[in-house]
Design a protein around this motif. Structure first.
Motif, PDB file in Angstrom:
ATOM      1  N   ILE A 118       0.827  -1.204   0.000  1.00 14.88           N
ATOM      2  CA  ILE A 118       0.000   0.000   0.000  1.00 14.88           C
ATOM      3  C   ILE A 118       0.866   1.261   0.000  1.00 14.88           C
ATOM      4  O   ILE A 118       1.785   1.393   0.820  1.00 14.88           O
ATOM      5  N   THR A 119       0.555   2.201  -0.887  1.00 14.29           N
ATOM      6  CA  THR A 119       1.144   3.534  -0.807  1.00 14.29           C
ATOM      7  C   THR A 119       0.096   4.495  -0.247  1.00 14.29           C
ATOM      8  O   THR A 119      -1.104   4.259  -0.351  1.00 14.29           O
ATOM      9  N   GLY A 120       0.573   5.580   0.358  1.00  9.42           N
ATOM     10  CA  GLY A 120      -0.349   6.606   0.848  1.00  9.42           C
ATOM     11  C   GLY A 120      -1.045   6.256   2.139  1.00  9.42           C
ATOM     12  O   GLY A 120      -2.120   6.787   2.436  1.00  9.42           O
ATOM     13  N   ALA A 121      -0.433   5.377   2.958  1.00  3.18           N
ATOM     14  CA  ALA A 121      -1.089   4.931   4.191  1.00  3.18           C
ATOM     15  C   ALA A 121      -1.014   5.948   5.323  1.00  3.18           C
ATOM     16  O   ALA A 121      -1.544   5.702   6.401  1.00  3.18           O
ATOM     17  N   GLY A 122      -0.385   7.074   5.079  1.00  5.11           N
ATOM     18  CA  GLY A 122      -0.210   8.042   6.161  1.00  5.11           C
ATOM     19  C   GLY A 122      -1.458   8.813   6.535  1.00  5.11           C
ATOM     20  O   GLY A 122      -1.586   9.286   7.670  1.00  5.11           O
ATOM     21  N   SER A 123      -2.408   8.949   5.611  1.00  9.33           N
ATOM     22  CA  SER A 123      -3.597   9.745   5.911  1.00  9.33           C
ATOM     23  C   SER A 123      -4.694   9.420   4.900  1.00  9.33           C
ATOM     24  O   SER A 123      -4.472   8.696   3.926  1.00  9.33           O
ATOM     25  N   GLY A 124      -5.870   9.947   5.152  1.00  7.50           N
ATOM     26  CA  GLY A 124      -6.969   9.864   4.195  1.00  7.50           C
ATOM     27  C   GLY A 124      -7.362   8.449   3.815  1.00  7.50           C
ATOM     28  O   GLY A 124      -7.451   7.551   4.667  1.00  7.50           O
ATOM     29  N   ILE A 125      -7.591   8.241   2.537  1.00  7.80           N
ATOM     30  CA  ILE A 125      -8.063   6.951   2.034  1.00  7.80           C
ATOM     31  C   ILE A 125      -7.058   5.848   2.329  1.00  7.80           C
ATOM     32  O   ILE A 125      -7.419   4.745   2.751  1.00  7.80           O
ATOM     33  N   GLY A 126      -5.784   6.119   2.123  1.00  8.63           N
ATOM     34  CA  GLY A 126      -4.756   5.112   2.351  1.00  8.63           C
ATOM     35  C   GLY A 126      -4.713   4.632   3.782  1.00  8.63           C
ATOM     36  O   GLY A 126      -4.579   3.430   4.048  1.00  8.63           O
ATOM     37  N   ALA A 127      -4.829   5.559   4.728  1.00  8.93           N
ATOM     38  CA  ALA A 127      -4.823   5.182   6.144  1.00  8.93           C
ATOM     39  C   ALA A 127      -6.046   4.342   6.478  1.00  8.93           C
ATOM     40  O   ALA A 127      -5.951   3.373   7.245  1.00  8.93           O
ATOM     41  N   ALA A 128      -7.197   4.696   5.908  1.00  8.90           N
ATOM     42  CA  ALA A 128      -8.425   3.940   6.172  1.00  8.90           C
ATOM     43  C   ALA A 128      -8.316   2.517   5.631  1.00  8.90           C
ATOM     44  O   ALA A 128      -8.697   1.547   6.305  1.00  8.90           O
ATOM     45  N   VAL A 129      -7.792   2.377   4.418  1.00  8.32           N
ATOM     46  CA  VAL A 129      -7.635   1.041   3.833  1.00  8.32           C
ATOM     47  C   VAL A 129      -6.648   0.216   4.638  1.00  8.32           C
ATOM     48  O   VAL A 129      -6.904  -0.957   4.956  1.00  8.32           O
ATOM     49  N   ALA A 130      -5.510   0.798   4.980  1.00  5.61           N
ATOM     50  CA  ALA A 130      -4.497   0.068   5.752  1.00  5.61           C
ATOM     51  C   ALA A 130      -5.064  -0.396   7.086  1.00  5.61           C
ATOM     52  O   ALA A 130      -4.846  -1.545   7.504  1.00  5.61           O
ATOM     53  N   ARG A 131      -5.793   0.477   7.768  1.00  6.53           N
ATOM     54  CA  ARG A 131      -6.360   0.100   9.063  1.00  6.53           C
ATOM     55  C   ARG A 131      -7.350  -1.052   8.923  1.00  6.53           C
ATOM     56  O   ARG A 131      -7.327  -2.008   9.704  1.00  6.53           O
ATOM     57  N   ARG A 132      -8.214  -0.984   7.931  1.00  2.12           N
ATOM     58  CA  ARG A 132      -9.245  -2.018   7.758  1.00  2.12           C
ATOM     59  C   ARG A 132      -8.597  -3.375   7.449  1.00  2.12           C
ATOM     60  O   ARG A 132      -9.003  -4.408   7.990  1.00  2.12           O
ATOM     61  N   LEU A 133      -7.628  -3.376   6.558  1.00  2.00           N
ATOM     62  CA  LEU A 133      -6.968  -4.631   6.204  1.00  2.00           C
ATOM     63  C   LEU A 133      -6.153  -5.174   7.372  1.00  2.00           C
ATOM     64  O   LEU A 133      -6.109  -6.386   7.609  1.00  2.00           O
TER      65      LEU A 133
END
Length: 230
Positions: free
Chosen positions: A6-21
Motif C-alpha cells: 500500500i502507498t499513501g497509508a499516512g492519511s486519508g483513504i490510504g490510512a483507512a484502507v491500511a487500518r481495515r486490512l
C-alpha cells in the motif's frame, strides 16, 4: 493470509484502507517515503512491514528496494498516494509538472513493474486510486488532471496486458474526499474547508475493499464514487 502493498497509508483513504486490512488480519506492507515515516507506520500498525521508497524520486525506487527485503508474494498492490498543486497552465513551471507526474503516475508505473512477477504468481489485484480529475479536467487542474488521465491509461493498458495472467486491475475515481489533500485544495482555491460536505475516506476504503474481495469470477474495472447529499 493475503499480502497487500500500500502507498499513501499516512492519511486519508490510504490510512483507512491500511487500518481495515490490518484489523482483519491481513498482511500489510506499507511504502514510506523515509525511515522516520516507516517508524510511524510500524507504531501505528503493529506487525506491519514497511518499505522505504520516495515516490517523488521514481528513478530511485528500484535502487531503494534493491537494498531491502521485499515480499515474495503480493496479492494486491494499492496505489493510493498522490499530490496536487493547482494553477493555470500559463503559470505552471516544469518543476510543478514533474512533481505531480512523478508521484501520481510514474511512481505507480514503476512500482507495478517491480512487483509484477509477484502479482502474476498470486493472480493478484492492482488498484489505482484515481480521481474525478482523471476523467474531466477543469481550469487550474491541468497538471494534476494530466497525471490522473495518464494513470487511467496506465490502468487500462495493464488490464489488457495482464488479463491472461489472472491479474485484476481496478481504477477508483473518488470525488472530493475529506482528507488533508482536500484541505490543501481548498486553501489553494481560497475556500473554507468543511469536511462534512465531502466523502468520508472510510467510504472510499469500503469501495476498494469490496473490489478486492469480489469473487474471482468477476472484476470491477472502473468505479466512480461521488459525494452524497447526506
Amino acid at each position: 493470509m493475503a499480502t497487500h502493498l500500500i502507498t499513501g497509508a499516512g492519511s486519508g483513504i490510504g490510512a483507512a484502507v491500511a487500518r481495515r486490512l490490518h484489523e482483519r488480519g491481513d498482511d500489510i506492507v506499507l511504502v514510506a517515503r523515509d525511515a522516520g515515516r516507516a517508524k510511524e507506520f510500524t507504531a501505528r500498525f503493529p506487525g506491519a512491514r514497511t518499505l522505504v521508497a520516495d515516490l517523488a524520486a521514481p528513478d530511485r525506487i528500484s535502487w531503494a528496494l534493491g537494498h531491502q527485503t521485499v515480499p515474495d508474494r503480493v496479492d494486491s498492490l494499492l496505489h493510493i498516494a498522490g499530490i496536487v498543486d493547482l494553477g493555470p497552465v500559463g503559470e505552471l513551471t516544469p518543476k510543478i509538472w514533474h512533481q505531480q507526474l512523478d508521484v501520481n503516475l510514474i511512481a505507480p508505473a514503476e512500482l507495478t513493474r517491480l512487483f509484477l512477477l509477484q502479482l502474476r504468481a498470486a493472480r493478484g489485484h492492482v488498484v489505482f486510486v484515481n480521481s474525478g480529475a482523471g476523467l474531466n479536467a477543469h481550469a487550474e487542474w491541468g497538471a494534476y488532471a494530466a497525471s490522473k488521465h495518464g494513470l487511467k491509461a496506465l490502468a487500462d493498458s495493464l488490464r489488457h496486458e495482464e488479463h491472461a495472467a489472472g491479474v485484476r486491475v481496478t481504477s477508483v475515481y473518488p470525488g472530493r474526499t475529506a482528507s488533508p489533500m482536500q484541505a490543501k485544495v481548498h486553501a489553494q482555491e481560497g475556500k473554507e474547508f468543511d469536511p462534512s460536505r465531502w466523502i468520508d475516506p472510510e467510504s472510499v476504503a469500503t469501495m476498494i475493499i469490496t473490489a478486492l474481495d469480489l469473487p474471482r469470477d468477476a472484476e470491477i474495472n472502473d468505479v466512480t464514487v461521488r459525494p452524497g447529499r447526506g
